[in-house]
Design an enzyme around this catalytic site. Structure first.
Site, PDB file in Angstrom:
ATOM      1  N   CYS A  64      17.164   9.312 -10.503  1.00  0.00           N
ATOM      2  CA  CYS A  64      18.746   9.541  -9.856  1.00  0.00           C
ATOM      3  C   CYS A  64      18.712  10.203  -8.561  1.00  0.00           C
ATOM      4  O   CYS A  64      17.778   9.947  -7.718  1.00  0.00           O
ATOM      5  CB  CYS A  64      19.500  10.790 -11.014  1.00  0.00           C
ATOM      6  SG  CYS A  64      18.695  12.383 -10.898  1.00  0.00           S
ATOM      7  N   GLY A  67      16.404  13.463  -8.736  1.00  0.00           N
ATOM      8  CA  GLY A  67      15.407  13.295  -9.640  1.00  0.00           C
ATOM      9  C   GLY A  67      15.638  14.458 -10.675  1.00  0.00           C
ATOM     10  O   GLY A  67      15.065  14.384 -11.748  1.00  0.00           O
ATOM     11  N   HIS A  97      -3.137  17.948 -15.406  1.00  0.00           N
ATOM     12  CA  HIS A  97      -3.309  19.475 -16.027  1.00  0.00           C
ATOM     13  C   HIS A  97      -2.037  19.608 -17.428  1.00  0.00           C
ATOM     14  O   HIS A  97      -2.258  20.430 -17.941  1.00  0.00           O
ATOM     15  CB  HIS A  97      -2.917  20.466 -14.986  1.00  0.00           C
ATOM     16  CG  HIS A  97      -4.318  20.442 -14.184  1.00  0.00           C
ATOM     17  ND1 HIS A  97      -4.321  21.525 -13.215  1.00  0.00           N
ATOM     18  CD2 HIS A  97      -5.223  19.823 -14.146  1.00  0.00           C
ATOM     19  CE1 HIS A  97      -5.460  21.512 -12.551  1.00  0.00           C
ATOM     20  NE2 HIS A  97      -6.073  20.505 -13.019  1.00  0.00           N
ATOM     21  N   HIS A 132      -6.840  22.826 -20.510  1.00  0.00           N
ATOM     22  CA  HIS A 132      -5.315  22.431 -20.411  1.00  0.00           C
ATOM     23  C   HIS A 132      -4.631  22.194 -21.703  1.00  0.00           C
ATOM     24  O   HIS A 132      -3.351  22.451 -21.576  1.00  0.00           O
ATOM     25  CB  HIS A 132      -5.147  21.390 -19.347  1.00  0.00           C
ATOM     26  CG  HIS A 132      -5.626  21.503 -18.008  1.00  0.00           C
ATOM     27  ND1 HIS A 132      -5.386  22.569 -17.134  1.00  0.00           N
ATOM     28  CD2 HIS A 132      -6.833  20.836 -17.363  1.00  0.00           C
ATOM     29  CE1 HIS A 132      -6.106  22.504 -15.990  1.00  0.00           C
ATOM     30  NE2 HIS A 132      -6.931  21.617 -15.989  1.00  0.00           N
TER      31      HIS A 132
HETATM   32  C1  RB5 Z   1      25.016  11.539  -8.695  1.00  0.00           C
HETATM   33  O1  RB5 Z   1      25.983  11.798  -7.335  1.00  0.00           O
HETATM   34  C2  RB5 Z   1      24.056  12.825  -8.605  1.00  0.00           C
HETATM   35  O2  RB5 Z   1      24.573  13.810  -8.805  1.00  0.00           O
HETATM   36  C3  RB5 Z   1      22.861  12.205  -9.404  1.00  0.00           C
HETATM   37  O3  RB5 Z   1      22.344  11.056  -9.133  1.00  0.00           O
HETATM   38  C4  RB5 Z   1      21.556  13.289  -9.649  1.00  0.00           C
HETATM   39  O4  RB5 Z   1      21.262  13.621  -8.351  1.00  0.00           O
HETATM   40  C5  RB5 Z   1      21.785  14.502 -10.341  1.00  0.00           C
HETATM   41  O5  RB5 Z   1      20.926  15.147 -10.379  1.00  0.00           O
END
Ligand code: RB5
Length: 151
Positions: A64, A67, A97, A132
């Site tokens: 995203c 992330g 780990h 681990h």
């Molecule tokens: C989208 O604008 C953004 O909020 C999404 O991609 C992400 O970064 C959220 O954690």
């Protein structure tokens, strides 16, 4: 089989990672999103995470903007251990780990070449078990709602 997923911010990076998987002769399945329209990252994130939790995919790579959101969403699925990461060291150690089974990256954080390097290190790393394993087992017990001794 590697599960791939992203929100609208991650389409380009997801395609780049898919290309890398092709070069590595690793099979992958795309759990969306598939179009540039704005989408809510928990939906494709959960879809891919459930495929990993069910064992249909051995690992997942989710993207995203940062992330973080798609990683938080994926980590709500029992059995999922997420590494949200923008460096190679953390990615590799999270597998060795912590037995991470989902890697998330931010398309607005890492460039394509770094993302590719991170993903490759993570995919090539193996869980070491040993000392681990006890810790990963404790995480699993937390997931079941247990209170850990010494907590
Ligand atoms: C989208 O604008 C953004 O909020 C999404 O991609 C992400 O970064 C959220 O954690």
């Amino acid at each position: 089989m590697i599960a791939l997923a992203c929100d609208h911010t991650g389409l380009e990076l997801k395609a780049y990672i898919a290309g890398m998987l092709d070069e590595m002769h690793l099979e992958w399945k795309d759990y969306g999103t598939y179009t540039p329209e704005s989408c809510d990252y928990p939906v494709p994130g959960a879809r891919a995470a459930r495929a990993v939790a069910r064992g249909e995919c051995q690992r997942g790579i989710l993207i995203c903007g940062t992330g973080v959101g798609i990683g938080i969403a994926a980590s709500k699925i029992p059995g999922i251990r997420v590494c949200t990461c923008s460096d190679v060291y953390t990615a590799e150690l999270s597998k060795r780990h912590n037995d991470s089974n989902i890697l998330t990256m931010g398309a607005r954080v890492v460039g394509p070449d770094l993302a590719r390097m991170i993903a490759r290190h993570w995919l090539e790393a193996e869980y070491e078990g040993g000392r681990h394993a006890r810790r990963v087992d404790l995480i699993a017990r937390l997931e079941k709602g247990e209170v850990l001794e010494g907590e």
